[in-house]
Structure formats: C-alpha cells, structure tokens
Design a protein around this motif. Structure first.
Motif, PDB file in Angstrom:
ATOM      1  N   VAL A  41      40.164  45.488  25.729  1.00 48.79           N
ATOM      2  CA  VAL A  41      40.576  44.412  26.639  1.00 48.79           C
ATOM      3  C   VAL A  41      39.470  43.363  26.664  1.00 48.79           C
ATOM      4  N   ALA A  42      39.827  42.176  27.136  1.00 45.48           N
ATOM      5  CA  ALA A  42      38.843  41.086  27.202  1.00 45.48           C
ATOM      6  C   ALA A  42      37.747  41.424  28.199  1.00 45.48           C
ATOM      7  N   GLN A  43      36.504  41.113  27.816  1.00 40.51           N
ATOM      8  CA  GLN A  43      35.349  41.375  28.653  1.00 40.51           C
ATOM      9  C   GLN A  43      34.869  40.073  29.309  1.00 40.51           C
ATOM     10  N   PRO A  44      34.083  40.166  30.403  1.00 41.35           N
ATOM     11  CA  PRO A  44      33.609  38.952  31.088  1.00 41.35           C
ATOM     12  C   PRO A  44      32.892  38.014  30.134  1.00 41.35           C
ATOM     13  N   GLU A  45      33.190  36.729  30.270  1.00 39.93           N
ATOM     14  CA  GLU A  45      32.599  35.727  29.394  1.00 39.93           C
ATOM     15  C   GLU A  45      31.454  34.982  30.060  1.00 39.93           C
ATOM     16  N   SER A  46      31.270  35.171  31.382  1.00 35.46           N
ATOM     17  CA  SER A  46      30.270  34.402  32.111  1.00 35.46           C
ATOM     18  C   SER A  46      29.503  35.307  33.057  1.00 35.46           C
ATOM     19  N   ASP A  47      28.266  34.898  33.345  1.00 31.44           N
ATOM     20  CA  ASP A  47      27.464  35.631  34.312  1.00 31.44           C
ATOM     21  C   ASP A  47      27.808  35.247  35.751  1.00 31.44           C
ATOM     22  N   CYS A  48      28.670  34.276  35.912  1.00 31.93           N
ATOM     23  CA  CYS A  48      29.051  33.821  37.245  1.00 31.93           C
ATOM     24  C   CYS A  48      30.315  34.541  37.697  1.00 31.93           C
ATOM     25  N   ALA A  49      30.274  35.077  38.902  1.00 36.75           N
ATOM     26  CA  ALA A  49      31.432  35.772  39.448  1.00 36.75           C
ATOM     27  C   ALA A  49      32.595  34.807  39.624  1.00 36.75           C
ATOM     28  N   SER A  50      33.797  35.326  39.358  1.00 33.78           N
ATOM     29  CA  SER A  50      34.999  34.509  39.513  1.00 33.78           C
ATOM     30  C   SER A  50      35.423  34.416  40.969  1.00 33.78           C
ATOM     31  N   GLY A  51      34.996  35.364  41.778  1.00 34.16           N
ATOM     32  CA  GLY A  51      35.377  35.381  43.184  1.00 34.16           C
ATOM     33  C   GLY A  51      34.876  36.647  43.849  1.00 34.16           C
ATOM     34  N   ARG A  52      35.319  36.859  45.075  1.00 35.84           N
ATOM     35  CA  ARG A  52      34.934  38.056  45.833  1.00 35.84           C
ATOM     36  C   ARG A  52      36.171  38.603  46.533  1.00 35.84           C
ATOM     37  N   HIS A  53      36.146  39.888  46.817  1.00 35.21           N
ATOM     38  CA  HIS A  53      37.238  40.485  47.576  1.00 35.21           C
ATOM     39  C   HIS A  53      36.701  41.631  48.423  1.00 35.21           C
ATOM     40  N   ALA A  54      37.443  41.964  49.468  1.00 35.05           N
ATOM     41  CA  ALA A  54      37.056  43.073  50.347  1.00 35.05           C
ATOM     42  C   ALA A  54      37.289  44.395  49.635  1.00 35.05           C
ATOM     43  N   PRO A  55      36.412  45.377  49.804  1.00 31.38           N
ATOM     44  CA  PRO A  55      36.606  46.683  49.157  1.00 31.38           C
ATOM     45  C   PRO A  55      37.956  47.281  49.535  1.00 31.38           C
ATOM     46  N   GLY A  56      38.537  47.963  48.584  1.00 34.27           N
ATOM     47  CA  GLY A  56      39.835  48.595  48.801  1.00 34.27           C
ATOM     48  C   GLY A  56      39.972  49.849  47.965  1.00 34.27           C
ATOM     49  N   CYS A  57      41.224  50.164  47.662  1.00 32.85           N
ATOM     50  CA  CYS A  57      41.503  51.425  46.961  1.00 32.85           C
ATOM     51  C   CYS A  57      40.737  51.552  45.662  1.00 32.85           C
ATOM     52  N   ARG A  58      40.642  50.487  44.879  1.00 34.97           N
ATOM     53  CA  ARG A  58      39.973  50.583  43.579  1.00 34.97           C
ATOM     54  C   ARG A  58      38.496  50.932  43.745  1.00 34.97           C
TER      55      ARG A  58
END
Length: 484
Positions: free
Chosen positions: A393-410
């Motif tokens: 699968v495609a891997q991250p292309e940048s060192d900058c985070a795309s966003g943030r989210h609250a912890p959950g099931c994953r």
C-alpha cells in the motif's frame, strides 16, 4: 714310406645338433653365426643410430634477411635492433614447428608449435609479463581446444574447452589455491546451461540453469553459510516465476508462490516455522496481502487462514485479529456474540449488558461468535497492520501530519495487541477468542494523535506513530477511498 695314421675317436650323435632337416656339428655353429653377423653388418650397417654431432651455434637472421627464406631447421630471428624475437624451427623461412617468441624487452611471450608464424597446435604456453597465462591447445593465435588459463591479477584459473579465446563448453574456474569458483557449461567465459557458483570459501551459492552468467530457469540460491534460501524459477538472476523461500535459520520452508522480479506476489502460501501451513491466498513479500480482502467477507478471510482469529469488539466495530501476521480485519457489519450458558439478549450491539441484578451487567467468560452468523454477510471494510507497515500500500510521502483525531478503536486495538498500556479504554476477556473493549469517559480518552494519510491504487492509507514520525510505527490502516 707312408706315415702311419693317427688314431682319432669317431664322431657320435652327441656331436651334432639337429637344425631343421640338417645335422650340423656343434663346433661349427659359432663360426657360422659369426660369419652371418658380419654379412648382415656389411649389408645393412650398424643397427644403432649414429652419434649426433655436437650442436653448434644456432644461426641468426634478421626478419628482412633474404637468406632466411632459404632456411629450414633451427634458427634465431632478430628484429631491426638485433634483438632476438624468435628461437625455433623454420620451414622455408617461415616460423613452422616448435619455437619461442619474445617481446622487444626480451620477455618470453609464447612457447609452443607454430604454423607459418601463427600459434597453432597443442602443448602451447602463453606468457604475459613473464608469467604463464595459458597452457593448452591453440589455433589462429587464439586459445582453441582443451586448455588452462591463468589470471594472475584476479587469482583465478579456468580450465576446460576453449573456442576463439573463450571458455566454450564444459569447464570450471577456481582460485589459485584450488578453491572451486564456477563449474558447468560455459559460453564466452560465462556460465550457459547447467552450472554452479561458489563463494571464495568454497560454499555453494547458486546452482541450476544459467544464461549469460546468471541463473535463468530452474535453480537454487544459498546463503554465504550454505543454507538453502530459495529454489524455483529465475529470470536473469532474480526470483521470477514459481518458487519457494526458506527460513535460513531453521532450514524450513517459509513461503511459496509466484515471484515477480524478486518479490513474492500474487497467489501463494505462507508456513509456520514448524511446517504448518498458515495462509493461502494473495501474498506480498512473504505476508498476506491484507488489502486484497477489502470488500470480501469473513468467510473468505477464514478460508485463507488456517489459524483461528481473535476477536476484538468495541462500540459496533469488530476486528478479526491474526496475531502471527500482526493483521486485523475490521468490519462495521453487525456481529453477534453469545454465551452458550446464558440466554441470548435481544440487543446484538450490547450482548454483555444483560443484567444479573439492578444496574449490574452480566460478564461472560465463554462468549463465542453466534453459531447462526452468516459469515458471508460480514464484510471487511478496513484492514490494519500493527507494529509494521501494510504490504503493498502507499506509504506516507511527507513528514508533516495530515491531521489529528481522537483515539478510538484502532488505537485501543493496536495498543492492546502490541502490549502497550491502554489509554482511554479498558479490555477484558469475554471468551476463548473474544476481547471486549469499553471506552472510558470521553474526557479520559487520551490526547489526539497525528495521522499521515496518503492515497494509491484507489486506497486511502492512514499511518499513526507512537509519538512522532521518527518513532516506531503504531499501526497502518487501509480502506477503499470509494466503495468499489
């Protein structure tokens, strides 16, 4: 008056020897043999070679000397500066027979048979810088036939059948200390056909069918320690086609299937070090290609894996976990869990909240997936790999985070599988293969986490690290960007 005769004894049979039909007196045999020997010598000469007269100085001629064209036999041929360039036999002035050829510096270049100045014949020796580099048969100044070639700089010796200066046909190469380097059928000094290659320590590294010096066809590859690494089909030196990869520590089969330019991809099988078959299906780099199950059913997942899943459940999200591969298959389809020893609840979303008393939920330890579950209707909507990237699968292309989210099931599922402390949820065992996760209050769910999203081949991939991007991978998920 006559003299009286002397009394002589008579001759008897013992005084004669029977030779064919003739009786010959014994005392006459030696004189007769001597007479015959003298006659033979007079007619045929001595039966031994005549003594060879002592050899005098070898005559010397320059290349351009007209008298050289009239010479036959042993001569020396000099160049314009009177340097000896050839010592050997000539016929009508041409270097024909056995001789030695020298450089301008007086170094021996060749010692062997010649035909009109051309290296031609067997038992030839070729030198370079005063060092022997070839011995064997020659034709048209080239190595031709059986021979032995020495490369002093590389310390490699080649022997076998030569053609036009190259190893051509059965042969072998080895180091100057006798350690075998290559053996098999050669063409232009490269293995062509069946052959084998060895390390400088003499350990077998590759064997099989070669083309232009590379494995091309059926073959085997070994580690530097001699353990089998791969067997199957090759294409120009790389794994390509049907093959099997081995665990070189345990000497057991690890995975098998179709290789494409060195990578196991397509349909294959993966084995446990004990030899047990673990998985049959789409593979990539010796791991199940989990993204291939997106949109498929739990029934198809179970058909591919031979080991039993462990089920994680939290707020309507269910993950079927295969710990050996660090993989989870997530679904939002309704999944009903039941306790065989308790009555079933009407609410499939919260089967563990059956009250045993006022305000007290019943906690089961024997829950199972409901026997009447239609596994073909439980669809996989997301795949997750914890502790390592998802294959293919495609891997991250940048060192900058795309966003943030609250912890959950994953986050909770992955942290629990990796043995990390749970932050914002609690987990309890509800059955032999069942774990239930209960979120704590939202204010106690932990800090938001950075996410790195990328897309490729229609998939949306999200990567999460423990704290920051240069820290260990926490998990990576993939889902279809749009429903296929």
């Amino acid at each position: 008056m006559d003299k009286p005769r002397e009394n002589r004894p008579g001759l008897g049979p013992k005084d004669y020897r029977h030779i064919g039909p003739v009786y010959v007196q014994k005392r006459l045999i030696l004189p007769v043999l001597a007479a015959l020997s003298i006659a033979v010598l007079l007619i045929f000469g001595l039966p031994f070679p005549a003594p060879v007269p002592a050899a005098g100085p070898i005559p010397a001629f320059r290349y351009d000397d007209p008298e050289l064209a009239e010479q036959s036999g042993m001569v020396q041929v000099l160049d314009g500066q009177d340097r000896v360039r050839y010592i050997g036999e000539v016929a009508a002035g041409a270097c024909t027979g056995r001789g030695q050829v020298f450089s301008e510096a007086g170094e021996l270049l060749y010692d062997g048979p010649l035909a009109e100045g051309v290296y031609e014949g067997g038992d030839a020796k070729v030198y370079r810088g005063g060092t022997l580099v070839y011995t064997g048969e020659m034709a048209a100044n080239l190595y031709e036939g059986q021979g032995r070639r020495i490369d002093p700089a590389a310390g490699i010796v080649g022997e076998g059948q030569f053609s036009k200066g190259f190893l051509e046909g059965p042969g072998r190469e080895f180091y100057s200390d006798g350690t075998l380097l290559r053996e098999g059928t050669f063409s232009h000094d490269l293995l062509e056909g069946e052959g084998a290659e060895y390390s400088p320590e003499g350990v077998l590294l590759r064997e099989g069918t070669f083309s232009a010096g590379l494995l091309h066809g059926e073959g085997r590859a070994y580690t530097a320690g001699g353990r089998l690494l791969y067997e199957g089909q090759f294409w120009r030196g790389v794994y390509h086609g049907q093959g099997t990869i081995y665990d070189t520590l345990l000497n057991v089969r690890s995975a098998e299937g179709t290789f494409v330019y060195g990578t196991l991809t397509g349909r294959g099988a993966i084995y446990h070090p004990s030899g047990q078959l673990l998985y049959t299906g789409q593979v990539y780099e010796q791991r199940p290609r989990a993204d291939a199950f997106l949109g498929l059913s739990l029934a198809e997942v179970e058909e591919a894996f031979t080991t039993h899943w462990t089920l994680y459940s939290c707020e309507g999200t269910t993950a079927f976990v295969y710990p050996y591969f660090s993989l989870m298959f997530l679904t939002e389809s309704p999944v009903r869990l039941v306790s065989p020893g308790a009555s079933e609840k009407p609410d499939p979303e919260e089967p563990d909240l059956e009250e045993s008393g006022p305000g007290e939920p019943a906690l089961y330890e024997d829950e199972i997936l409901a026997p009447d579950t239609d596994k073909g209707a439980v669809l996989i909507t997301q795949v997750l790999s914890y502790g390592q990237p998802l294959p293919c699968v495609a891997q991250p292309e940048s060192d900058c985070a795309s966003g943030r989210h609250a912890p959950g099931c994953r986050e909770w599922f992955s942290a629990f599988a990796l043995g990390y402390p749970l932050d914002g949820a609690d987990a309890r065992r509800a059955g032999p293969f069942i774990w239930r996760f209960t979120p704590r209050s939202r204010t106690d769910s932990g800090q938001d986490v950075d996410e790195y999203r990328t897309e490729g081949a229609g998939l949306e991939t999200m990567t999460v690290y423990r704290t920051q991007k240069d820290m260990p991978l926490w998990y990576q998920t993939a889902r279809w960007k749009e429903a296929p």
